[in-house]
Enzyme design. Structure first.
Site, short mmCIF file in Angstrom:
data_model
loop_
_atom_site.label_atom_id
_atom_site.label_comp_id
_atom_site.label_asym_id
_atom_site.label_seq_id
_atom_site.Cartn_x
_atom_site.Cartn_y
_atom_site.Cartn_z
N LYS A 80 44.39 47.11 51.93
CA LYS A 80 44.86 47.45 50.58
C LYS A 80 45.31 48.90 50.49
CE LYS A 80 42.28 44.22 47.65
NZ LYS A 80 41.26 44.15 46.59
N LYS A 86 46.24 32.20 54.65
CA LYS A 86 45.49 31.61 53.56
C LYS A 86 46.26 31.78 52.24
CE LYS A 86 40.98 32.04 51.41
NZ LYS A 86 39.69 32.72 51.38
N LYS A 104 46.53 34.91 45.93
CA LYS A 104 46.99 35.17 44.56
C LYS A 104 48.06 36.23 44.53
CE LYS A 104 42.95 36.10 42.54
NZ LYS A 104 42.06 36.50 41.44
#
Ligand code: TRP
Length: 328
Positions: free
Chosen positions: A112, A193, A196
């Site tokens: 991130k 995966k 969102k």
């Protein structure tokens, strides 16, 4: 006494069928076997900038989706993280026993922070806040996806370090519940995966996506160069579509083979679309009913807060006492 379960979802992005099959559906099944707390972690969301208006709306959307998916508020607690001050308080107390090196090596932090121009220190503290969420309620079981296991490991390390410095205080949380749900992959990138926050408009199927959109996304889903389903040579895209069908329908391996072996991809996609739509429609219907009554939703969140606040207060008090900071 029933074990306590705690899990959290960030109010960002759109909840998708991977969240439903991997988490929500499972929670609705186990909620009566445990004392469950399902938390909307808005303080985690703001570790990267969120538009205030969107965040406010998202918190309520996720709460409504929890209920629409079958979390029973008469039995389980649905609450918002920032409504109980103990999350932030305990997070500070735990920050003081957490070495910076432990946080720097978190893979999610590394991923991130690489995307940010300026890295807020909250982003680095993210896993400490998560540890606080869990330890605040002395939760024994924490159902999360694989991507969170490093954070859970860190939670145990922090608890252990605290206990050894200040005496036995925190319960060691177990990794998770055995999940039956499939690991759902992105429709456009079946080796990743379903996420969102992935950019592609064809990546995820939102729980609130209308049937037409689901159909469109499925029609564009990645398959492979075979002309039809071949269980021995299929690629990850086809495997993912079959997995989604199987997880929604709770279909056995044998039945899957009998139904799909040799089926053309167009028909496979039609079947998967119908399966998804038939399961999401009732959830979407309940979602509309719940959101039509904002006072009801707020009353659930207030009741949730009131139910867990005393537990949080007593943990914060004990932690403060152990550390020797002032308690009145
Ligand atoms: N970090 C979790 C995620 O992104 C969300 C979360 C925050 C959480 N606090 C938690 C999950 C406590 C389990 C327990 O998925």
């Amino acid at each position: 006494m029933k074990k306590r379960v705690f899990s959290g979802v960030q109010p960002t992005g759109n909840l998708h069928i991977g969240n439903y099959l991997g988490a929500l559906k499972n929670w609705t099944k186990v909620q009566y076997d445990y004392e469950s707390i399902f938390c909307i972690v808005d303080l985690h969301a703001i570790t990267v900038y969120q538009s205030p208006e969107e965040l406010k709306a998202k918190i309520l959307e996720i709460a409504a989706l929890f209920l629409a998916a079958g979390i029973d508020p008469a039995h389980s607690t649905v609450m918002v993280q920032s409504s109980v001050a103990g999350h932030a308080e305990l997070s500070w107390l735990l920050t003081c026993v957490t070495p910076v090196g432990w946080l720097e090596r978190m893979t999610q932090y590394k991923a991130k922070s690489a995307l940010q121009e300026t890295i807020g220190s909250g982003l680095m503290q993210y896993p400490v806040l998560m540890a606080a969420d869990i330890l605040l309620y002395q939760a024994g079981v924490v159902p999360v996806g694989d991507d969170q296991s490093q954070h859970l490991e860190l939670t145990r390390d922090i608890a252990q370090r605290f206990n050894s410095l200040y005496g036995e205080t925190f319960v060691m949380p177990e990794t998770k519940l055995p999940t039956v749900g499939a690991r759902v992959m992105g429709l456009d990138e079946p080796d990743k995966k379903m996420s969102k926050s992935a950019p592609g408009s064809n990546h995820a199927i939102g729980i609130l996506d209308p049937p037409e959109l689901i159909k469109k996304k499925l029609s564009r889903a990645t398959t492979d160069s075979n002309p039809h389903v071949d269980f021995d040579t299929m690629g990850p895209g086809v495997q993912n579509l079959l997995g989604i069908y199987q997880a929604f329908g709770s279909v056995s391996e044998d039945d899957m083979k009998a139904k799909f072996a040799g089926m053309r991809y167009g028909d496979l996609k039609k079947n998967v679309t119908e399966m998804i739509v038939s399961h999401l429609e009732p959830i979407q219907q309940r979602y509309r009913e719940i959101t039509a009554d904002p006072a009801y939703l707020l009353s659930i969140l207030t009741a949730g807060r009131d139910r867990v606040a005393p537990i949080a207060e007593s943990t914060v008090r004990l932690t403060k006492q152990r550390m020797g900071v002032f308690t009145s």
